[in-house]
Design an enzyme around this catalytic site. Structure first.
Site, PDB file in Angstrom:
ATOM      1  N   ASP A 138       0.825  -1.210   0.000  1.00 54.92           N
ATOM      2  CA  ASP A 138       0.000   0.000   0.000  1.00 54.92           C
ATOM      3  C   ASP A 138       0.863   1.266   0.000  1.00 54.92           C
ATOM      4  O   ASP A 138       1.957   1.278   0.569  1.00 54.92           O
ATOM      5  CB  ASP A 138      -0.916  -0.025   1.239  1.00 54.92           C
ATOM      6  CG  ASP A 138      -2.085   0.935   1.111  1.00 54.92           C
ATOM      7  OD1 ASP A 138      -2.369   1.387  -0.022  1.00 54.92           O
ATOM      8  OD2 ASP A 138      -2.718   1.224   2.142  1.00 54.92           O
ATOM      9  N   HIS A 157       2.398   3.628  -9.146  1.00 53.83           N
ATOM     10  CA  HIS A 157       2.195   2.191  -9.394  1.00 53.83           C
ATOM     11  C   HIS A 157       3.418   1.601 -10.106  1.00 53.83           C
ATOM     12  O   HIS A 157       3.823   0.473  -9.826  1.00 53.83           O
ATOM     13  CB  HIS A 157       0.922   1.966 -10.217  1.00 53.83           C
ATOM     14  CG  HIS A 157      -0.338   2.277  -9.463  1.00 53.83           C
ATOM     15  ND1 HIS A 157      -0.549   1.873  -8.173  1.00 53.83           N
ATOM     16  CD2 HIS A 157      -1.464   2.961  -9.820  1.00 53.83           C
ATOM     17  CE1 HIS A 157      -1.753   2.278  -7.766  1.00 53.83           C
ATOM     18  NE2 HIS A 157      -2.316   2.947  -8.745  1.00 53.83           N
ATOM     19  N   LEU A 186      10.498 -20.677  -5.108  1.00 56.12           N
ATOM     20  CA  LEU A 186       9.590 -19.717  -4.457  1.00 56.12           C
ATOM     21  C   LEU A 186       8.226 -19.777  -5.137  1.00 56.12           C
ATOM     22  O   LEU A 186       8.131 -19.676  -6.358  1.00 56.12           O
ATOM     23  CB  LEU A 186      10.154 -18.292  -4.593  1.00 56.12           C
ATOM     24  CG  LEU A 186       9.219 -17.138  -4.208  1.00 56.12           C
ATOM     25  CD1 LEU A 186       8.912 -17.150  -2.709  1.00 56.12           C
ATOM     26  CD2 LEU A 186       9.830 -15.789  -4.583  1.00 56.12           C
TER      27      LEU A 186
HETATM   28  C1  IPE Z   1      -5.466  -2.750  -0.167  1.00 62.86           C
HETATM   29  O1  IPE Z   1      -5.148  -1.404  -0.294  1.00 62.86           O
HETATM   30  C2  IPE Z   1      -5.365  -3.424  -1.487  1.00 62.86           C
HETATM   31  C3  IPE Z   1      -4.013  -3.510  -2.057  1.00 62.86           C
HETATM   32  C4  IPE Z   1      -2.913  -3.096  -1.522  1.00 62.86           C
HETATM   33  C5  IPE Z   1      -3.959  -4.147  -3.341  1.00 62.86           C
HETATM   34  P1  IPE Z   1      -6.266  -0.269  -0.455  1.00 62.86           P
HETATM   35  O2  IPE Z   1      -5.537   1.004  -0.571  1.00 62.86           O
HETATM   36  O3  IPE Z   1      -7.200  -0.604  -1.535  1.00 62.86           O
HETATM   37  O4  IPE Z   1      -7.044  -0.385   0.920  1.00 62.86           O
HETATM   38  P2  IPE Z   1      -7.948   0.674   1.691  1.00 62.86           P
HETATM   39  O5  IPE Z   1      -9.016   1.124   0.737  1.00 62.86           O
HETATM   40  O6  IPE Z   1      -7.067   1.801   2.105  1.00 62.86           O
HETATM   41  O7  IPE Z   1      -8.490  -0.076   2.870  1.00 62.86           O
HETATM   42  C1  IPE Z   2      -1.665   0.277  -3.360  1.00 65.92           C
HETATM   43  O1  IPE Z   2      -1.435   1.643  -3.357  1.00 65.92           O
HETATM   44  C2  IPE Z   2      -1.894  -0.261  -4.746  1.00 65.92           C
HETATM   45  C3  IPE Z   2      -3.288  -0.676  -5.002  1.00 65.92           C
HETATM   46  C4  IPE Z   2      -4.259  -0.659  -4.143  1.00 65.92           C
HETATM   47  C5  IPE Z   2      -3.581  -1.151  -6.334  1.00 65.92           C
HETATM   48  P1  IPE Z   2      -2.607   2.704  -3.306  1.00 65.92           P
HETATM   49  O2  IPE Z   2      -2.929   3.119  -4.694  1.00 65.92           O
HETATM   50  O3  IPE Z   2      -3.757   2.220  -2.495  1.00 65.92           O
HETATM   51  O4  IPE Z   2      -1.869   3.883  -2.526  1.00 65.92           O
HETATM   52  P2  IPE Z   2      -2.523   4.932  -1.543  1.00 65.92           P
HETATM   53  O5  IPE Z   2      -3.160   4.177  -0.429  1.00 65.92           O
HETATM   54  O6  IPE Z   2      -3.529   5.724  -2.324  1.00 65.92           O
HETATM   55  O7  IPE Z   2      -1.375   5.765  -1.079  1.00 65.92           O
HETATM   56 MG    MG Z   3      -4.154   2.397  -0.504  1.00 61.42          MG
END
Ligand code: IPE
Ligand code: IPE
Ligand code: MG
Length: 256
Positions: free
Chosen positions: A27, A44, A138
């Site tokens: 995240d 990303h 792995l």
């Molecule tokens: C969880 O992260 C999903 C992934 C890392 C793929 P999100 O960013 O979607 O989660 P919330 O919405 O903050 O709970």
């Molecule tokens: C995690 O990073 C990747 C996915 C959920 C696909 P985020 O895109 O949720 O990053 P934040 O939480 O907005 O910083």
């Molecule tokens: Mg996120």
């Protein structure tokens, strides 16, 4: 008590020195991009680089199972544009990095509902799984359009179908039967669940399998994840004392 109520990683008390299965909620890509004033897609993309460092570290540390949460069942709520960028990134990696993973002995497995990404992506994922199926070093599970609740609904449905067909008695449905109906049926439960970016929640990740996982929350954003963070996770895990509801052996002796 059924045998499945023990962690499949360890039936003894205390932590194994090296975790067998590390699962990561990757995240913070969005915040990484926002802080730099660059498009989310760049976050990303950098997240993809971090995935490569993470896999390298898992191989170096001889961790046999790694699960990466790449896209949740709820991430479809994001804009069409962002979903498109994530899908393109996935396809880029399948096209350009799979051979490298294969050479390094990585077996790729998908969990979730990847069919929502469309037939072409699904076919590429299936080919990648087939190509790497015999690799032993792995096992990397990529969670795509994954939700723990949806996975459990799928398991409940498949058990119900067996009951309906007269292949199973309702009384025979126990923890082992439910575990065996999950997409992770042949994978040990995660010993550790890591989440980057400072958020402290599971966001629908491995809800059944996380019952006795150690939780590690890192403040840093996923694109900043380094190989050294992976080693640090292993060190922190080794300091944890896992009990699985029992008592540490020292205490047991003291009270007897
Ligand atoms: C969880 O992260 C999903 C992934 C890392 C793929 P999100 O960013 O979607 O989660 P919330 O919405 O903050 O709970
Ligand atoms: C995690 O990073 C990747 C996915 C959920 C696909 P985020 O895109 O949720 O990053 P934040 O939480 O907005 O910083
Ligand atoms: Mg996120």
């Amino acid at each position: 008590m059924t045998s499945s109520s023990h962690s499949s990683a360890s039936t003894t008390l205390g932590a194994e020195v090296t975790p067998r299965h590390i699962a990561i909620i990757m995240d913070g890509n969005g915040r990484w991009a926002r802080r730099r004033g660059v498009p989310v897609a760049q976050g990303h993309k950098e997240g993809g680089e971090a995935v490569q460092r993470c896999v390298r570290a898992a191989l170096k540390n001889e961790v046999p199972f790694l699960t990466l949460y790449a896209f949740s069942s709820e991430n479809w709520r994001r804009s069409h544009e962002e979903v498109g960028e994530l899908t393109s990134l996935l396809r880029f990696y399948l096209k350009h990095k799979l051979a490298d993973l294969h050479r390094q002995g990585v077996r790729l497995r998908i969990i979730g509902e990847p069919e929502h990404f469309g037939a072409a992506v699904c076919q590429e994922l299936q080919r990648a799984e087939e190509k790497t199926a015999q690799n032993k070093r792995l096992t990397m599970l990529l969670a795509l359009s994954y939700g723990g609740r949806a996975e459990m609904v799928g398991a409940a449905r498949s058990l119900a179908c067996k009951v309906e067909a007269g292949l199973l008695h309702a009384d025979d449905i126990d923890e082992a039967a439910l575990s065996a109906s999950l997409q992770t049926h042949d994978i040990p439960d995660p010993d550790v669940i890591v989440r980057t970016s400072g958020e402290k929640r599971l966001s629908n990740f491995l809800l059944w399998q996380s019952a006795y996982a150690e939780l590690i929350f890192l403040e840093k954003l996923w694109p900043d994840f380094q190989e050294s963070d992976f080693s640090e996770i292993i060190k922190r895990y080794a300091r944890r004392q896992r009990r699985f509801g029992g008592r540490p052996s020292g205490e047991e002796k003291a009270s007897s």
